[in-house]
Enzyme design. Structure first.
Site, short mmCIF file in Angstrom:
data_model
loop_
_atom_site.label_atom_id
_atom_site.label_comp_id
_atom_site.label_asym_id
_atom_site.label_seq_id
_atom_site.Cartn_x
_atom_site.Cartn_y
_atom_site.Cartn_z
N ASP A 210 0.86 -1.19 0.00
CA ASP A 210 0.00 0.00 0.00
C ASP A 210 0.89 1.24 0.00
OD1 ASP A 210 0.55 0.92 2.91
OD2 ASP A 210 0.09 -1.20 3.07
N ASP B 280 0.69 3.49 2.43
CA ASP B 280 0.52 4.00 3.78
C ASP B 280 -0.64 5.01 3.74
OD1 ASP B 280 1.56 3.64 6.47
OD2 ASP B 280 2.17 5.72 6.37
#
Length: 281
Positions: free
Chosen positions: A206, A208
């Site tokens: 991802d 974050d």
């Protein structure tokens, strides 16, 4: 000998021909799980699940000292870790792999950070905490396989178990970090204290939460979904590595304790001498 430390989702290695399983105790307590000695390709190796066989240890609960000490006791001189990481750089997209060359410790002091202390003064250099030979070996095989892998990046280790705030994410980006995770510290530094060559394959799951688009922010369900999708490529990469000869071990890592110990041997207890002799192998 090479050891693999499996992170989230990596609790065993299906292609590993098991030779024996070790349940050890150490001067620092019990490791996260029994350690498997086995063979894959041309390599005899060790495998340890960082979070335990049923993933029952949160990052701050992992007994990193026991894990590294047990692997060293069983003959490990090189370690490849596998870890889920968040990306703090747009160029490192979810699903990409990355090998950190530097670490930024943003934990909160809840973890035992060193083997030493309590009458034993040792200061090990960690200016370059990662094995360049291992990193280059992994990168070469990833390139051959067409697997996207980033190198020469910095990993920020946070305490967890919660996921970070946007302010924290931006702070770490401004500090020059490219990856964020919860498990590589103190693991990487303990490996150096044990004179073990170390590198981690980080799997970016991802971005974050630093991006302006909320749909890009990390969610636990997305972390584990993307991580599982990427594991197949990591398994292919590991199989290629284990079919090859291991790279050379850097002498400066394998002798890291030579000039780091300030306390004279005469001041050590017999018990201290016994476990230090294992780290010095």
């Amino acid at each position: 000998m090479l050891a693999i430390i499996g992170g989230t989702g990596v609790y065993s290695m299906d292609q590993l021909e098991v030779i024996e399983q070790h349940t050890l105790d150490t001067p620092f307590g019990a490791p996260s799980a029994p350690i498997v000695r086995g063979r894959m390709g041309q390599q005899e190796m060790l495998f340890l699940s960082r979070h335990g066989a049923q993933h029952h240890h949160l990052p701050h609960e992992v007994n990193y000292r026991a894990n590294i000490f047990a692997l060293k006791t069983l003959g490990a001189t090189q370690i490849i870790g596998i870890s889920a990481v968040g990306s703090l750089a747009e160029a490192i997209a979810p699903g990409d792999l990355a090998i950190a060359s530097q670490y930024f410790d943003w934990t909160r002091g809840r973890r035992a950070q060193t083997f030493f202390g309590e009458g034993l003064a040792v200061h090990v250099s960690t200016a370059n905490p990662v094995s360049e030979q291992l990193s280059q070996w992994i990168a070469r095989h990833a390139a051959t396989l067409g697997i996207r892998l980033h190198t020469d990046v910095t990993y920020a280790c946070v305490e967890g178990p919660r996921l970070g705030t946007r302010a924290e994410s931006h702070f770490l980006r401004q500090a020059g970090c490219h990856l964020v995770g919860m498990t590589n510290v103190p693991e990487v530094f303990l490996a150096r204290e044990a004179q073990i060559c170390y590198a981690t394959i980080g799997i970016a799951t991802d971005y974050d939460c630093w991006m302006d688009d909320p749909s890009k922010h990390v969610q636990a369900t997305e972390i584990f979904g993307l991580y599982r999708q990427s594991l197949a490529r990591v398994e292919v990469l590991l199989q290629a590595l284990l079919a090859d000869e291991r790279p050379h071990e850097e002498p400066e890592i394998r002798t890291a304790l030579q000039y780091a110990m300030l306390t004279p041997d005469s001041a050590l207890s017999e018990q201290q001498r016994a476990w230090i002799s294992i780290l010095q192998r």
